[in-house]
Design an enzyme around this catalytic site. Structure first.
Site, PDB file in Angstrom:
ATOM      1  N   CYS A  34     -51.748  14.271 -14.649  1.00 32.30           N
ATOM      2  CA  CYS A  34     -52.505  13.035 -14.586  1.00 32.30           C
ATOM      3  C   CYS A  34     -53.570  13.239 -13.522  1.00 32.30           C
ATOM      4  O   CYS A  34     -53.993  14.372 -13.275  1.00 32.30           O
ATOM      5  CB  CYS A  34     -51.600  11.834 -14.294  1.00 32.30           C
ATOM      6  SG  CYS A  34     -50.833  11.879 -12.680  1.00 32.30           S
ATOM      7  N   HIS A  36     -57.571   4.366  -9.543  1.00 32.67           N
ATOM      8  CA  HIS A  36     -56.463   4.585 -10.479  1.00 32.67           C
ATOM      9  C   HIS A  36     -56.034   3.229 -11.012  1.00 32.67           C
ATOM     10  O   HIS A  36     -55.605   2.359 -10.257  1.00 32.67           O
ATOM     11  CB  HIS A  36     -55.302   5.279  -9.760  1.00 32.67           C
ATOM     12  CG  HIS A  36     -54.252   5.819 -10.680  1.00 32.67           C
ATOM     13  ND1 HIS A  36     -53.327   5.019 -11.309  1.00 32.67           N
ATOM     14  CD2 HIS A  36     -53.989   7.088 -11.083  1.00 32.67           C
ATOM     15  CE1 HIS A  36     -52.531   5.769 -12.052  1.00 32.67           C
ATOM     16  NE2 HIS A  36     -52.905   7.020 -11.939  1.00 32.67           N
TER      17      HIS A  36
END
Length: 612
Positions: free
Chosen positions: A26, A534
């Protein structure tokens, strides 16, 4: 290959090529699916010692190596050395036991306010009776005391409301199923038969397992019926078939299974208390609860607590223990608050101490305990001693409550029970505070505080303001429910609970990275400040669904330029935390990075200040 040496080290320490089934990434971490995870667990310390590695997280789902934003450059080289191709993250078989506990926890959570209301009402009534204001035989007392009966008798209906959606069952049909089980025709009735076959006598009130099993089955049947019934007939026949199929299966199968499970849980608790003693189990849980929270294993007590209430009318291990433990966490953080001399750290320790006092310990556990380690010891000492006293005095909880429902411990006119609980809490809080104050921080943390104090004393410093990327409620990074971020290991920053669907650029600069699933974006300012945004917790699993990128990687952006549009309602409906996290990934390059949590951040162009 710039990262060849690093990749070879990682491959060797996770057990070699033959131990790696898949590896994806990620925005900040590599996620390994391993054949034998214990091989990698044995080398966690060696992995953490690698300079490029920030932290290592090992759980049932994957083995994660947290590296930072360079991970998107490291991952392709790692795949090359492994001889693998870029692929999506494989579907991992979930731990069935954990999945069951998660369903129970998520189903019971919405009911907790009602349970706490019952507990507080019981406490208030006990005080009124003790003061002579009410008699326990008066109509007023009987009416208000019936609130408790209303909750626990109709518990299957409450569970149907909270669990139907989670289990894929139509809510009102789930309520119909629960209501049917509670009718005087079925609930606890002997000698019943269906289709000529005898039914076991089951009392469905005051329990939740049969209805949960029934809802799970209804959800499975519903999926099948949606596929086979034509759309034109679905409205008329699907509800009829659902209830006609689910009710008999629940009566024949899930009722008896639920009874066996409830009895098994009761026997399990009796075994623990009979073998080790209530006082030992209570003391151990009060001492170790922060560790269980950190490992995500705090939910296992839910079925045990409800089983105890159903069979005994009280619970004498886990509820007293978790209240004592929460207050011990608050005490340990208050000890750190008193000892700290740095203003920023005082603010942090003070906020997490207050949060723990209010019953929310995650900010302290992931923001301070994981980072400093020593608070674990403080809570184990204080919480353990408080729990030991409560166990030896046989303290009982007569309702599911927290610190603010302590009056419910009076229950059944048992005033000594209430007094003993107060003493146990005082022991846990005071001892943890003293232990936290004495243990304090390691030497290197104290030195770091001195450096920060020196930085704050300088008056002529160049600063770069970082604006708010999305409107919403701003909270400290320590409160974010992802320990990689909340610990500050990836950089200093903030969390934002969004009230808008548009993510905007907090600086003027360039889009340095845009993750393929659009859940994270990195922007570099003209001064070189690297800002990572994020969006949500674990939203990488949504694989781009509900996220629409409005810019491309490499694009020049101004302050306030739209970056990503997100359907946060759908993200929340899918079960994900929507918190937007903004951090400065190259925090170490600057004298200080200061979050600003004091103002109205919907219009705040100074949410983070970077001191050059």
């Amino acid at each position: 290959m710039k990262y060849e040496k690093l990749c070879k080290q990682i491959i060797e320490l996770v057990g070699g090529k033959e131990n790696i089934e898949a590896v994806v990434h990620c925005m900040t971490r590599l996620r390994f699916t391993l054949k034998d995870q214990e091989l990698a667990n044995a080398n966690k310390d060696a992995l953490k010692a690698i300079p490029e590695v920030i932290d290592v997280v090992s759980n049932k789902v994957s083995f994660q190596i947290i590296i930072g934003t360079e991970v998107n450059q490291i991952h392709p080289e790692l795949l090359t050395l492994l001889g693998m191709k870029e692929s999506e993250e494989p579907k991992v078989k979930k731990n069935i036991f954990k999945a069951i506990l998660d369903v129970m926890s998520e189903s019971i959570s919405p009911i907790i306010p009602a349970m706490m209301a019952v507990g507080l009402m019981a406490g208030v009534l006990a005080i009124f009776v003790a003061a002579g204001v009410l008699k326990d035989t008066s109509p007023t007392y009987i009416i208000f005391n019936s609130i408790k009966d209303g909750l626990f008798y109709f518990l299957p209906i409450f569970m149907a409301v909270s669990a139907s959606k989670r289990l894929g069952a139509p809510m009102y049909l789930g309520i119909l199923l629960a209501g049917t089980l509670l009718t005087t025709s079925l609930n606890g009735v002997e000698g019943l038969s269906l289709f000529g076959l005898p039914l076991q006598t089951i009392t469905y009130s005051n329990t939740f397992i049969p209805i949960l099993l029934g809802l799970w089955f209804m959800g499975r049947v519903n999926k099948v019926l949606v596929k086979i019934i034509p759309k034109s007939l679905e409205y008329f026949f699907s509800p009829l078939l659902l209830i006609a199929i689910t009710l008999p299966v629940t009566l024949f199968l899930f009722g008896p299974i639920g009874t066996w499970i409830s009895d098994g849980l009761t026997i399990g608790v009796e075994f623990l208390t009979g073998t080790f003693g209530t006082w030992i189990v209570l003391a151990l849980y009060a001492a170790c609860q922060p560790l269980l929270i950190m490992m995500g294993a705090g939910n296992f007590i839910v079925p045990l607590v409800l089983a105890a209430f159903a069979s005994q009318g009280y619970e004498e291990i886990f509820i007293p223990a978790f209240i004592i433990s929460d207050l011990a966490v608050s005490g340990a953080m208050l000890g750190y608050f008193i000892r700290s001399k740095n203003k920023e750290q005082k603010q942090f320790f003070g906020s997490v101490a207050f949060s723990a006092f209010m019953g929310i310990t995650e900010p302290a556990v992931f923001g301070a305990f994981v980072k400093y380690r020593r608070p674990f010891i403080a809570v184990m000492i204080g919480g353990g001693l408080g729990g030991l006293f409560a166990g030896l005095m046989h303290v009982k909880a007569y309702a599911m409550t927290n610190l603010f429902g302590l009056v419910s411990f009076i229950g059944n006119k048992d005033h000594n029970n209430f007094y003993f609980m107060i003493i146990a809490l005082v022991i846990g809080f005071v001892v943890s505070l003293a232990a936290g104050y004495l243990l304090w921080l390691p030497k290197n943390e104290i030195e770091a505080e001195t450096v920060i104090d020196q930085v704050e004393s300088k008056s002529t410093l160049n600063t770069v303001p970082i604006a708010t990327p999305v409107s919403g409620e701003v909270k400290s990074l320590a409160e974010v429910k992802d320990d990689a971020f909340s610990s500050g290991a990836l950089g200093t920053g903030v969390g934002i609970v969004p009230t808008d669907n548009l993510i905007k650029s907090p600086i003027k600069g360039k889009v340095a990275s845009l993750f393929p699933t659009n859940h994270a974006i990195g922007v570099v300012s003209e001064e070189g400040v690297e800002v990572l945004i994020h969006i949500g917790i674990d939203t990488v699993d949504l694989k781009g669904q509900y996220f629409e990128a409005l810019v491309e990687q490499g694009a020049e952006v101004d302050l306030g330029s739209p970056l990503i549009e997100v359907d946060f309602e759908q993200v929340k409906a899918a079960g994900y935390d929507p918190t937007v996290i903004m951090i400065i990934t190259n925090t170490q390059d600057y004298l200080e990075v200061l979050p600003n949590l004091d103002e109205d951040n919907s219009l705040n162009n100074d949410l983070i200040t970077v001191i050059m």
